[in-house]
Scaffold this motif. Structure first.
Motif, mmCIF file in Angstrom:
data_model
loop_
_atom_site.group_PDB
_atom_site.id
_atom_site.type_symbol
_atom_site.label_atom_id
_atom_site.label_comp_id
_atom_site.label_asym_id
_atom_site.label_seq_id
_atom_site.Cartn_x
_atom_site.Cartn_y
_atom_site.Cartn_z
ATOM 1 N N GLY A 46 0.922 -1.262 0.322
ATOM 2 C CA GLY A 46 -0.378 0.464 0.029
ATOM 3 C C GLY A 46 1.047 1.608 -0.252
ATOM 4 N N LYS A 47 1.845 1.318 1.152
ATOM 5 C CA LYS A 47 2.720 1.983 0.854
ATOM 6 C C LYS A 47 3.646 2.602 -0.749
ATOM 7 N N ALA A 48 4.171 1.144 -0.580
ATOM 8 C CA ALA A 48 4.479 1.346 -2.010
ATOM 9 C C ALA A 48 3.561 2.267 -3.206
ATOM 10 N N ILE A 49 2.309 1.668 -3.275
ATOM 11 C CA ILE A 49 1.509 1.939 -4.499
ATOM 12 C C ILE A 49 1.744 3.355 -4.411
ATOM 13 N N GLU A 50 1.300 4.126 -3.012
ATOM 14 C CA GLU A 50 1.431 5.532 -2.285
ATOM 15 C C GLU A 50 1.990 6.124 -3.135
ATOM 16 N N ARG A 51 3.738 5.810 -2.839
ATOM 17 C CA ARG A 51 4.661 6.604 -3.634
ATOM 18 C C ARG A 51 4.548 6.145 -4.976
ATOM 19 N N GLN A 52 4.034 5.234 -5.635
ATOM 20 C CA GLN A 52 4.246 5.404 -7.167
ATOM 21 C C GLN A 52 3.262 6.300 -7.275
ATOM 22 N N TRP A 53 1.977 6.429 -6.994
ATOM 23 C CA TRP A 53 1.227 7.080 -8.078
ATOM 24 C C TRP A 53 -0.005 8.105 -6.851
ATOM 25 N N GLY A 54 1.260 8.325 -5.732
ATOM 26 C CA GLY A 54 0.598 9.884 -4.869
ATOM 27 C C GLY A 54 -0.426 9.052 -4.623
ATOM 28 N N SER A 55 -1.608 7.795 -4.963
ATOM 29 C CA SER A 55 -2.382 7.749 -3.885
ATOM 30 C C SER A 55 -3.412 6.468 -4.522
ATOM 31 N N PHE A 56 -4.256 5.293 -3.885
ATOM 32 C CA PHE A 56 -4.715 4.219 -4.224
ATOM 33 C C PHE A 56 -5.527 4.498 -5.448
ATOM 34 N N GLU A 57 -6.804 5.831 -5.468
ATOM 35 C CA GLU A 57 -7.348 6.275 -6.108
ATOM 36 C C GLU A 57 -6.554 6.321 -7.453
ATOM 37 N N ASN A 58 -4.998 6.982 -7.236
ATOM 38 C CA ASN A 58 -4.853 7.464 -8.958
ATOM 39 C C ASN A 58 -3.926 6.630 -9.662
ATOM 40 N N PHE A 59 -3.866 5.313 -8.740
ATOM 41 C CA PHE A 59 -3.705 3.586 -9.115
ATOM 42 C C PHE A 59 -3.686 3.511 -9.924
ATOM 43 N N THR A 78 10.540 -1.269 -8.579
ATOM 44 C CA THR A 78 9.882 -0.035 -8.230
ATOM 45 C C THR A 78 8.707 -0.904 -8.774
ATOM 46 N N LEU A 79 7.633 -0.316 -9.089
ATOM 47 C CA LEU A 79 5.993 -0.726 -9.088
ATOM 48 C C LEU A 79 5.432 -0.569 -11.091
ATOM 49 N N LEU A 80 4.932 -1.217 -11.490
ATOM 50 C CA LEU A 80 4.803 -1.033 -12.849
ATOM 51 C C LEU A 80 3.385 -1.019 -13.108
ATOM 52 N N ILE A 81 2.244 -0.073 -13.673
ATOM 53 C CA ILE A 81 1.084 -1.424 -14.839
ATOM 54 C C ILE A 81 1.965 -1.544 -15.916
ATOM 55 N N LEU A 82 1.471 -2.785 -16.323
ATOM 56 C CA LEU A 82 1.841 -3.177 -17.409
ATOM 57 C C LEU A 82 0.686 -4.210 -18.409
ATOM 58 N N TRP A 89 -3.851 -8.583 -20.940
ATOM 59 C CA TRP A 89 -4.292 -8.533 -19.439
ATOM 60 C C TRP A 89 -3.515 -6.446 -19.396
ATOM 61 N N VAL A 90 -4.396 -6.325 -17.606
ATOM 62 C CA VAL A 90 -3.492 -5.657 -17.128
ATOM 63 C C VAL A 90 -3.169 -5.895 -15.888
ATOM 64 N N TRP A 91 -1.900 -5.197 -15.564
ATOM 65 C CA TRP A 91 -0.475 -6.199 -14.521
ATOM 66 C C TRP A 91 -0.307 -5.303 -13.562
ATOM 67 N N LEU A 92 -0.042 -5.232 -12.704
ATOM 68 C CA LEU A 92 0.531 -4.688 -11.128
ATOM 69 C C LEU A 92 1.888 -5.640 -11.245
ATOM 70 N N ALA A 93 3.030 -5.136 -11.490
ATOM 71 C CA ALA A 93 3.921 -5.924 -11.555
ATOM 72 C C ALA A 93 5.178 -4.886 -11.093
ATOM 73 N N GLN A 94 5.472 -5.912 -10.950
ATOM 74 C CA GLN A 94 7.392 -5.140 -9.720
ATOM 75 C C GLN A 94 8.271 -5.572 -10.329
ATOM 76 N N ALA A 95 9.397 -4.783 -10.960
ATOM 77 C CA ALA A 95 9.937 -5.294 -11.314
ATOM 78 C C ALA A 95 11.442 -5.271 -10.489
#
Length: 190
Positions: free
Chosen positions: A89-102, A128-132, A118-124
């Motif tokens: 949850g903290k990593a998503i907030e750091r990456q996108w500003g909020s869970f809603e933005n994600f 780093t978190l990515l939306i693929l 498919w659309v994925w939340l992935a970890q490099a």
């Protein structure tokens, strides 16, 4: 794989009829196809994740769809919803500003994917978190990334319930995501 819940347990997000078709027919076909394709080959004893890094063509496609659906069906629960807690949850907030933005970006990317995939939340590898967006049966594992959360945007996953309203389908899935399962896939890296 056996479903960890009843076929009607995710209604109204995913109907019993869709679940019976999606899990009972589509996934079963990928399993049968892969078993036939790998019989007597070097892939026969490999885990799906390894097949995804070594195979191509029909073996890759069917192994990918098996792996994708195993992840997909096990990430949901009739007691799902909410948002991720803890490190993810903290990593998503750091990456996108909020869970809603994600969620907004995830739905946007899933809706914009042309055709099936498919659309994925992935970890490099660096954490780093990515939306693929992945076409067909592709999975982030084939690129050395860790799939955390995947939404199926093949029409068989939603057409009976949502027809051409892919964004509505993607929005409904947030209510059944079982975040503790997804969080177990996430690895905190320095």
């Amino acid at each position: 794989m056996k479903l960890p819940y009843a076929t009607n347990a995710l209604e109204p997000a995913i109907s019993r009829h869709t679940m019976e078709l999606h899990h009972g027919k589509h996934l079963a076909t990928y399993v049968a196809n892969l078993n036939e394709l790998i019989a007597g080959t070097e892939y026969e004893k490999m885990p799906l994740e390894e097949i995804m890094t070594k195979a191509s063509g029909p073996i890759f496609n069917n192994a990918g769809q098996m792996l994708n659906h195993n992840l997909y069906f096990t990430q949901f629960s009739p007691h799902g919803g909410g948002s991720p807690k803890g490190a993810l949850g903290k990593a998503i907030e750091r990456q996108w500003g909020s869970f809603e933005n994600f969620k907004t970006e995830f739905i946007k990317r899933g809706t914009a994917l042309f055709g099936s995939g498919w659309v994925w939340l992935a970890q490099a590898e660096d954490g780093t978190l990515l939306i693929l967006q992945e076409a067909g049966g592709n999975n982030p594992i084939a690129k050395g990334q860790t799939p955390l959360l995947g939404f199926d945007v093949w029409e068989h996953a939603y057409y009976l319930d949502y027809q051409n309203r892919r964004a509505e389908h993607l929005s409904a899935l947030w209510g059944v995501v079982h975040w503790p399962t997804v969080e177990k896939r996430y690895e905190v890296r320095p």
